[in-house]
Write a protein that holds these residues in place. Sequence first.
Motif, PDB file in Angstrom:
ATOM      1  N   GLY A   1       0.891  -1.160  -0.088  1.00 52.34           N
ATOM      2  CA  GLY A   1       0.120  -0.067   0.140  1.00 52.34           C
ATOM      3  C   GLY A   1       0.797   1.179  -0.004  1.00 52.34           C
TER       4      GLY A   1
ATOM      5  N   VAL B   1       2.801   2.636  -2.313  1.00 52.11           N
ATOM      6  CA  VAL B   1       2.628   3.302  -3.662  1.00 52.11           C
ATOM      7  C   VAL B   1       1.166   3.890  -3.537  1.00 52.11           C
ATOM      8  CG1 VAL B   1       2.667   3.016  -6.043  1.00 52.11           C
ATOM      9  CG2 VAL B   1       4.347   1.799  -5.036  1.00 52.11           C
ATOM     10  N   ALA B   2       0.298   3.097  -3.091  1.00 54.01           N
ATOM     11  CA  ALA B   2      -1.203   3.864  -3.246  1.00 54.01           C
ATOM     12  C   ALA B   2      -1.336   5.127  -2.428  1.00 54.01           C
ATOM     13  CB  ALA B   2      -2.362   2.767  -2.884  1.00 54.01           C
TER      14      ALA B   2
ATOM     15  N   SER C   1       0.603   7.864  -4.009  1.00 53.36           N
ATOM     16  CA  SER C   1       0.007   8.517  -5.245  1.00 53.36           C
ATOM     17  C   SER C   1      -1.164   9.447  -4.636  1.00 53.36           C
ATOM     18  CB  SER C   1      -0.059   7.546  -6.444  1.00 53.36           C
ATOM     19  OG  SER C   1      -0.767   6.340  -5.740  1.00 53.36           O
ATOM     20  N   ALA C   2      -1.985   8.838  -3.738  1.00 51.03           N
ATOM     21  CA  ALA C   2      -3.170   9.499  -3.120  1.00 51.03           C
ATOM     22  C   ALA C   2      -2.776  10.692  -2.719  1.00 51.03           C
ATOM     23  CB  ALA C   2      -3.706   8.684  -2.235  1.00 51.03           C
TER      24      ALA C   2
ATOM     25  N   SER D   1      -2.004  13.050  -5.448  1.00 54.34           N
ATOM     26  CA  SER D   1      -3.339  13.514  -6.022  1.00 54.34           C
ATOM     27  C   SER D   1      -4.135  14.667  -5.196  1.00 54.34           C
ATOM     28  CB  SER D   1      -4.277  12.402  -5.924  1.00 54.34           C
ATOM     29  OG  SER D   1      -3.970  11.682  -7.078  1.00 54.34           O
TER      30      SER D   1
ATOM     31  N   ASN E   1       0.354  16.307 -10.393  1.00 54.32           N
ATOM     32  CA  ASN E   1       0.223  15.403 -11.593  1.00 54.32           C
ATOM     33  C   ASN E   1       1.609  14.613 -11.792  1.00 54.32           C
ATOM     34  OD1 ASN E   1      -0.937  14.019 -13.438  1.00 54.32           O
ATOM     35  ND2 ASN E   1      -0.642  15.470 -14.963  1.00 54.32           N
ATOM     36  N   ILE E   2       1.565  13.331 -11.268  1.00 55.49           N
ATOM     37  CA  ILE E   2       2.955  12.686 -11.575  1.00 55.49           C
ATOM     38  C   ILE E   2       3.399  12.645 -12.918  1.00 55.49           C
ATOM     39  CG2 ILE E   2       3.706  10.260 -11.254  1.00 55.49           C
ATOM     40  CD1 ILE E   2       1.801   9.879  -9.029  1.00 55.49           C
TER      41      ILE E   2
ATOM     42  N   ALA F   1       6.690  11.325 -13.424  1.00 53.64           N
ATOM     43  CA  ALA F   1       7.622  10.102 -13.477  1.00 53.64           C
ATOM     44  C   ALA F   1       7.743   9.404 -12.270  1.00 53.64           C
ATOM     45  CB  ALA F   1       8.917  10.735 -13.831  1.00 53.64           C
ATOM     46  N   LEU F   2       7.703   8.087 -12.141  1.00 56.99           N
ATOM     47  CA  LEU F   2       7.774   7.448 -11.043  1.00 56.99           C
ATOM     48  C   LEU F   2       8.582   6.273 -11.081  1.00 56.99           C
ATOM     49  CD1 LEU F   2       4.533   6.513  -9.145  1.00 56.99           C
ATOM     50  CD2 LEU F   2       6.147   5.145  -9.212  1.00 56.99           C
TER      51      LEU F   2
END
Lengths: 291, 291, 291, 291
Positions: A23, A25-26, A29-30, A33, A38-39, A41-42
């Motif tokens: 979890g 990464v989630a 990224s949440a 957001s 706005n991503i 590059a990852l």
Amino acid sequence: MTVHNDALRDRACLIVHGPDHPGIVAAVSALVSRQKGNIVALDQYSDDADGGAFFQRVVFHRPGLAAAMPEIKADLAETVGGLGLEWALSDQSVPKRMAILASTSDHCVLELLWRHRRGELNVSIPMVISNHTKIAEDVRSFGIPFFHVPSQGPDKSEAEARIIELLAGNVDVVVLARYMQILSEDFLDRVAVPVINIHHSFLPAFIGAAPYRKAHERGVKMIGATSHYVTKDLDEGPIIEQDIARVDHSMSAADLQVRGAYVERAVLSRAVQWHTEDRVIRHGNHTIVFA
Amino acid sequence: MTVHNDALRDRACLIVHGPDHPGIVAAVSALVSRQKGNIVALDQYSDDADGGAFFQRVVFHRPGLAAAMPEIKADLAETVGGLGLEWALSDQSVPKRMAILASTSDHCVLELLWRHRRGELNVSIPMVISNHTKIAEDVRSFGIPFFHVPSQGPDKSEAEARIIELLAGNVDVVVLARYMQILSEDFLDRVAVPVINIHHSFLPAFIGAAPYRKAHERGVKMIGATSHYVTKDLDEGPIIEQDIARVDHSMSAADLQVRGAYVERAVLSRAVQWHTEDRVIRHGNHTIVFA
Amino acid sequence: MTVHNDALRDRACLIVHGPDHPGIVAAVSALVSRQKGNIVALDQYSDDADGGAFFQRVVFHRPGLAAAMPEIKADLAETVGGLGLEWALSDQSVPKRMAILASTSDHCVLELLWRHRRGELNVSIPMVISNHTKIAEDVRSFGIPFFHVPSQGPDKSEAEARIIELLAGNVDVVVLARYMQILSEDFLDRVAVPVINIHHSFLPAFIGAAPYRKAHERGVKMIGATSHYVTKDLDEGPIIEQDIARVDHSMSAADLQVRGAYVERAVLSRAVQWHTEDRVIRHGNHTIVFA
Amino acid sequence: MTVHNDALRDRACLIVHGPDHPGIVAAVSALVSRQKGNIVALDQYSDDADGGAFFQRVVFHRPGLAAAMPEIKADLAETVGGLGLEWALSDQSVPKRMAILASTSDHCVLELLWRHRRGELNVSIPMVISNHTKIAEDVRSFGIPFFHVPSQGPDKSEAEARIIELLAGNVDVVVLARYMQILSEDFLDRVAVPVINIHHSFLPAFIGAAPYRKAHERGVKMIGATSHYVTKDLDEGPIIEQDIARVDHSMSAADLQVRGAYVERAVLSRAVQWHTEDRVIRHGNHTIVFA
């Protein structure tokens, strides 16, 4: 006044690392957001084999980044810190301040200055320091301040103290561009920023002085160069980048040195670029490089 | 019965691509979390310059993956499909079924069979087809079925029909391992799976037949090989991988061919590995390779 | 007054080439012996396949070389000329005089000037000519004369005439270091010395203008650079050296150009070094390179 | 009955080395001429810096070579021996007899057998010896005899004696293709032919056992392989060839081993080819390689 790189305005780089668990990464990224980013590059890497360390680099665009930094950092401290992870957030439009230490060889220092002038390195260069004066004129022709700090005699503490005075508060990274003095552990503690070195061999082969002479004596068919973070253990720090060039029996140790200079400047330049773009994460004596 | 690779049990690979907009990474990683997956590897690329296409590859571990696939796919259809994106989900423990077409040269086909035997390619190989019989014994010594489909005369439609019969329903990818026949557009339509070729030049140099002869005539100092997806336009398909080898004036066209064989087998092997690990995304006439 | 390179005093380089037949090596080495020379390096190549051409490069040490040149040349004319072979004898202590033509890009010209300053190129550089003024200051900081010859409008004949005036009698080789003007056949006739170019692609791929844009459009996984002798056929002259760099899907055409600059300067530098050390023999549209 | 390679009929290779002095090249090429040979290739190197050693390799075509060998050798003994030089003359149409020793890894041994079958190695292979039986079937599928000589227990003398029995009088060179036993000094004395090894690191880095594990621990960014002549000092013999492959943080020690296998087989193959074509001259702990 902070120098800004307008091409990278509103672009943030977030590094997250620590013990891996589901979890992350989630969650990250949440967070990006909800912080209106706005991503772009990852990169992500989980080191299962060695006990489950997690590493992530996220570049995101966030209008009005500079003003929002405190709020984003507070969110990171709570969300990512709360997961037991370390993090670092940087504004990519603020170039890292990089000092260069050199001696008499010009190939590494001029390559860095030249790439900087071409706009290929996202850094500012407040100073070049040398224990010799040979490269002073060349350095200043790039509009970069040059300081001469001689290092005579066996006691280096005076020279190191003078260098620390020059660097203190002014730099984010120090690059040893064929600086032929060994820095003391005390210096490394006091400078308190990463120090990147270029060693003129394919480490761990030919550790220490005169690697080209040793390479010639051993009769190798390739020579190399290694860029690494400097630690108190000479030539033992985490490796950032390496490369090699083919050589043959007809080449003297001096010929190896001439050939090797081209490997050295390329390897150091890549290591510096990756470090200054926050692409390198140190982990024990290793590096994760999201190149 | 499906072949399974136990080392990759419960490991899924998800490819997502389409028009970029904020929040895709967050939406995808939230989906993986809610589907009880743990992200093992994640690569992401946004092609701002060309109008904002988004590409992502996520590998995640999900206990009981096989049973959960329908539910995960339903979620993907709703969540990711709802964002206007294309997606593909694969169970990495189910190796892709790869047919190899070859002619008389053995270097590419044997290299693939040998890497497969070493466990380095996550594929099953139901058959090798050749328009000659020269390599039959070698292929069968690896325990792989060999079928001879001659291609005499100018009309290739009969041979192509026979090959389609053999392939239909049995393969997920076709590899041309120095198969010296040009496949018709009709064949490509009917085979309905990706076809990967190895061309013995550094495309787009020396398109067409006899590239080593042409390279020798031009006096190049390097030769190359190119692996690409096959399209109806000969040697024009999306490039997956390329590499080169140094040559010199003393080498004849035949010498270039000998040297080039080692580049061909290496380039094709990498392209096949990347394709079969879902690391290659086609986008127009380009590829995104998350190697 | 001729510039001399004392490290190479009394060192001669002899190039012999022509139709192959038994005994040439023996005849040449007997000549060197009787002329009191000691062979330091010898390379030989016989191109059987293409009809039997013979190529030899001999470097020998001969005390009092400068005074003995006429006698050695007379012997060569009789002995080697008598065998129907062409020959050229040079005194390596007399550096070739090299003019550089450039436009606005500095990476190739500065690399050559810097290598020259380090003593790695056995040349003198009487002038750099550019159709722009951007690099003037950098060039002059190396102590090299800079001349500005603008090339406005479609008629290049005036600019070419001015360049010929500057070069006439003053140079042994001309290097185009990203000189973005096409030279006329008339210019090439009148300049009457070899002209070396660097093309920013892996020739014959992407002939002509904008090769990085074309490479990006084609989606190649490597970019290259090619150094060649200039002939009246654009980008078709004999290739001296080539090299490549890996690129990937994330790089724009502008990124390819940045990366490619490092390949260009390396390839051109090697080609220039080999030419100026008499290591390159032209043969039809090929080169024999005794590197 | 001696095996013959008809493509190389009447082709001799002469190696000359020893203290350098003027006129050696002339003397050797005059000898070739008077012995009715036509020089096809000639390489020469003078090692001024290290005290003036001279090395030359001459390939010449001589109709009726086999019959003329005694006379040519007598001339060499007088002419070249008279100059205080060592020499060796070989008939290239007589392939060297090469034994291969291996253990359980197949990548090096199969690569050599496969290149031999393609006609790329000018050798005969009278036997493969292994201390395991795993590769027996593969070896025999190439039509090559396989002998199993187990090496149990600490005392290797019995196994070594058995291997010497097999080799004695039957081979000109022994290749260790990942043979995981250390050969005793006594064995090396008794085998009395050159022994070539492949070490799975970029020597002198990671000498000894488990180099991939050590490389992983050190965090290098490149791994290598080294082929060298075996001497009584482990991993210290003269290096013939080396090469490397890039690796990154995501690769485990096992991944390095997989990647490294491709470097090993390529490096060993080149070293074997050069040795068997008489392109390698040992000089102290160095090699001169006329590749």
